[in-house]
Design an enzyme around this catalytic site. Structure first.
Site, PDB file in Angstrom:
ATOM      1  N   ASP A   9      13.688   3.365 -13.752  1.00 10.78           N
ATOM      2  CA  ASP A   9      14.545   4.539 -13.921  1.00 10.78           C
ATOM      3  C   ASP A   9      13.695   5.747 -14.320  1.00 10.78           C
ATOM      4  O   ASP A   9      12.573   5.609 -14.807  1.00 10.78           O
ATOM      5  CB  ASP A   9      15.593   4.232 -15.002  1.00 10.78           C
ATOM      6  CG  ASP A   9      16.429   5.431 -15.353  1.00 10.78           C
ATOM      7  OD1 ASP A   9      17.057   5.999 -14.437  1.00 10.78           O
ATOM      8  OD2 ASP A   9      16.433   5.829 -16.535  1.00 10.78           O
ATOM      9  N   ASP A  11      15.117   9.464 -15.842  1.00  9.54           N
ATOM     10  CA  ASP A  11      15.535  10.183 -17.048  1.00  9.54           C
ATOM     11  C   ASP A  11      15.955   9.207 -18.145  1.00  9.54           C
ATOM     12  O   ASP A  11      16.851   8.387 -17.950  1.00  9.54           O
ATOM     13  CB  ASP A  11      16.686  11.142 -16.721  1.00  9.54           C
ATOM     14  CG  ASP A  11      16.830  12.244 -17.759  1.00  9.54           C
ATOM     15  OD1 ASP A  11      16.161  12.166 -18.809  1.00  9.54           O
ATOM     16  OD2 ASP A  11      17.600  13.183 -17.533  1.00  9.54           O
ATOM     17  N   LYS A 181      23.155   3.090  -8.802  1.00  8.41           N
ATOM     18  CA  LYS A 181      23.272   2.168  -9.934  1.00  8.41           C
ATOM     19  C   LYS A 181      24.589   2.392 -10.676  1.00  8.41           C
ATOM     20  O   LYS A 181      24.959   3.548 -10.857  1.00  8.41           O
ATOM     21  CB  LYS A 181      22.096   2.384 -10.905  1.00  8.41           C
ATOM     22  CG  LYS A 181      20.726   2.135 -10.318  1.00  8.41           C
ATOM     23  CD  LYS A 181      19.590   2.524 -11.272  1.00  8.41           C
ATOM     24  CE  LYS A 181      19.509   4.006 -11.528  1.00  8.41           C
ATOM     25  NZ  LYS A 181      18.348   4.406 -12.361  1.00  8.41           N
ATOM     26  N   ASP A 206      16.792   2.730 -19.420  1.00 12.33           N
ATOM     27  CA  ASP A 206      17.266   3.009 -20.775  1.00 12.33           C
ATOM     28  C   ASP A 206      18.785   2.902 -20.904  1.00 12.33           C
ATOM     29  O   ASP A 206      19.308   2.967 -22.009  1.00 12.33           O
ATOM     30  CB  ASP A 206      16.860   4.435 -21.169  1.00 12.33           C
ATOM     31  CG  ASP A 206      17.633   5.479 -20.367  1.00 12.33           C
ATOM     32  OD1 ASP A 206      18.430   6.227 -20.955  1.00 12.33           O
ATOM     33  OD2 ASP A 206      17.476   5.516 -19.134  1.00 12.33           O
TER      34      ASP A 206
END
Length: 254
Positions: A9, A11, A181, A206
């Site tokens: 990922d 950000d 996602k 995250d």
């Protein structure tokens, strides 16, 4: 377990908004040193891979190539190509989505499209929503890049692509096919690109709701890093835990 490929990922994992995450560049460098293939996997449909790679390089010191960035826009274009149900699209979206679709041979058509494709569009207007609504009523297949309802900004949480999709759903009573996602579509397309089976790949992110659930839904092991969205207390509420958890990517042994 030593994984043969990584899906990563952006950000919250490689950076946080405009802030650097100290261990991110070293994590990517370790992957490169061991010649382990990886893809940056992002739900952001507005940016092209070139723009995303440039952002990583210039603002966060992460050497990234455009071909290592796989966006929800690219996954959407690849998915539509696999459906083979026509090439006319009505697009609600920005440059990243429009370029991805054009590069795969799709042409924009507002009157009688085969597909209505929706991503985040910060300049969309009522007329565009009206055209999209009529097209879906007339049989166009409704596809959305991702279901993120909000985006974190320096001003707070603002509407994301999922909020725009909800407007069209309310107007048409038709749910879109979501690509990004935590859906399996983007994961299946990414696994094809990285050319590895699900059991040999690790999804790093995250956000439990998007990154980790994408892995869980697709049979891909997951690594949750506490540098962004999900906090330890959030995991107390979920039934299926991430495969691995670290406070920082510097802790992860590749």
């Amino acid at each position: 377990m030593k994984y043969k490929g990584y899906l990563i990922d952006l950000d919250g994992t490689m950076y946080k908004g405009k802030e650097s995450i100290p261990d991110a560049p070293g994590f990517i460098q370790r992957l490169r040193e061991k010649n382990i293939p990886f893809l940056f996997l992002t739900n952001n449909s507005t940016k092209t891979p070139e723009t995303a790679a440039k952002n990583l390089q210039e603002n966060f010191g992460i050497p990234a190539l455009p071909e290592e960035v796989y966006t929800s826009s690219l996954a959407t274009a690849d998915y539509l190509k696999s459906l083979n149900n026509g090439n006319k699209v009505l697009i609600i979206g920005e440059k990243g989505l429009k370029q991805a679709l054009a590069d795969r041979g799709f042409v924009e058509e507002d009157k009688n499209p085969d597909y209505v494709v929706l991503g985040l569009d910060q300049e969309v207007n009522y007329e565009k929503f009206k055209a999209a609504t009529l097209a879906i009523h007339n049989g166009a297949q409704y596809i959305a890049t991702n279901k993120d309802t909000n985006l974190p900004t320096e001003h707070g949480l603002v509407p994301g692509a999922g909020s725009l999709a909800a407007l069209l759903t309310a107007a048409t009573r038709i749910e879109p096919t979501f690509v990004g996602k935590p859906e399996t579509i983007i994961m299946e397309e990414a696994l094809k690109l990285i050319n590895l089976p699900a059991e040999e790949v690790l999804m790093v992110g995250d956000n439990y709701e998007t990154d980790i659930m994408a892995g869980i839904n697709s049979g891909v092991d997951t690594l949750l890093v506490y540098t962004g969205f999900t906090k330890p207390e959030d995991l107390e509420k979920v039934e299926v835990q991430p495969t691995h958890i670290v406070d920082s990517l510097g802790e992860w042994i590749i």
